[in-house]
Design a protein around this motif. Structure first.
Motif, short mmCIF file in Angstrom:
data_model
loop_
_atom_site.label_atom_id
_atom_site.label_comp_id
_atom_site.label_asym_id
_atom_site.label_seq_id
_atom_site.Cartn_x
_atom_site.Cartn_y
_atom_site.Cartn_z
N LEU A 141 -3.51 0.91 9.94
CA LEU A 141 -3.83 2.20 9.34
C LEU A 141 -5.21 2.10 8.68
O LEU A 141 -5.63 1.03 8.23
N TRP A 142 -5.88 3.21 8.59
CA TRP A 142 -7.20 3.22 7.97
C TRP A 142 -7.11 2.80 6.51
O TRP A 142 -7.90 2.03 6.03
N ASN A 143 -6.12 3.33 5.80
CA ASN A 143 -5.99 3.03 4.37
C ASN A 143 -4.54 2.75 4.01
O ASN A 143 -3.91 3.55 3.32
N PRO A 144 -3.97 1.64 4.48
CA PRO A 144 -2.56 1.37 4.15
C PRO A 144 -2.38 1.12 2.65
O PRO A 144 -3.22 0.52 2.01
N ILE A 145 -1.27 1.61 2.14
CA ILE A 145 -0.93 1.43 0.73
C ILE A 145 0.14 0.35 0.66
O ILE A 145 1.13 0.40 1.38
N HIS A 146 -0.05 -0.62 -0.22
CA HIS A 146 0.89 -1.74 -0.37
C HIS A 146 2.15 -1.27 -1.09
O HIS A 146 2.10 -0.42 -1.98
N ILE A 147 3.28 -1.84 -0.73
CA ILE A 147 4.57 -1.46 -1.30
C ILE A 147 4.58 -1.55 -2.83
O ILE A 147 5.14 -0.69 -3.51
N LYS A 148 3.95 -2.56 -3.38
CA LYS A 148 3.95 -2.73 -4.84
C LYS A 148 3.17 -1.63 -5.55
O LYS A 148 3.37 -1.37 -6.73
N ASP A 149 2.28 -0.96 -4.81
CA ASP A 149 1.46 0.10 -5.41
C ASP A 149 2.20 1.43 -5.56
O ASP A 149 1.68 2.35 -6.20
N ILE A 150 3.38 1.55 -4.98
CA ILE A 150 4.13 2.81 -5.13
C ILE A 150 5.28 2.69 -6.14
O ILE A 150 5.95 3.67 -6.43
N ILE A 151 5.47 1.49 -6.68
CA ILE A 151 6.52 1.28 -7.68
C ILE A 151 6.15 2.03 -8.95
O ILE A 151 5.01 1.98 -9.39
N GLY A 152 7.11 2.75 -9.52
CA GLY A 152 6.83 3.49 -10.75
C GLY A 152 7.72 4.70 -10.89
O GLY A 152 8.76 4.82 -10.24
N THR A 153 7.29 5.62 -11.75
CA THR A 153 8.06 6.81 -12.09
C THR A 153 7.31 8.06 -11.64
O THR A 153 6.10 8.16 -11.83
N TYR A 154 8.06 9.00 -11.07
CA TYR A 154 7.48 10.22 -10.52
C TYR A 154 8.25 11.43 -11.01
O TYR A 154 9.48 11.39 -11.10
N LYS A 155 7.54 12.51 -11.29
CA LYS A 155 8.20 13.81 -11.49
C LYS A 155 8.43 14.38 -10.11
O LYS A 155 7.58 14.26 -9.23
#
Length: 127
Positions: free
Chosen positions: A6-20
């Protein structure tokens, strides 16, 4: 089989957190809901998800996996009738702060898909 990078893959650890979250239910009325989604990782780098839905004080749990900016979570919850309900949600990870998803439950109205958008929040901004 090789993956196409992918052009800009996002790492799994970067999506960990809290979301509304804000969503539309899987029903003909297209009723809406809001709440909080928390994502964590287990020891096998699987996603652990917990939803707290504000509209009806509902909590849901799930486990899933992540690849190529797509997050898939199998979830379940105990309904107000004490039955266990199960489903699956698929999110496109648009950035480390925004998830855009759709979902379906086995006992939901099969003519519709639920929809859910998630925006990351700082822990101190949850209320």
């Amino acid at each position: 089989m090789q993956s196409i990078p992918l052009w800009n893959p996002i790492h799994i650890k970067d999506i960990i957190g809290t979301y509304k979250i804000a969503g539309i239910n899987q029903d003909a009325e297209r009723s809406t809901y809001s709440g909080i989604l928390t994502l964590a990782l287990n020891e096998n780098d699987r996603i652990l998800a917990n939803w707290s839905i504000s509209n009806d004080s509902q909590t849901m749990q799930g486990i899933g996996f992540y690849k190529d900016n797509i997050l898939v979570i199998n979830f379940q919850y105990q309904g107000h009738d004490s039955n266990i309900y199960k489903g699956v949600v698929v999110y496109k990870v648009l950035s480390t702060n925004i998830l855009d998803g759709f979902w379906s439950e086995k006992h939901g109205d099969q003519q519709f898909l639920g929809e859910e958008q998630c925006i990351r929040v700082a822990t101190e901004n949850l209320n």
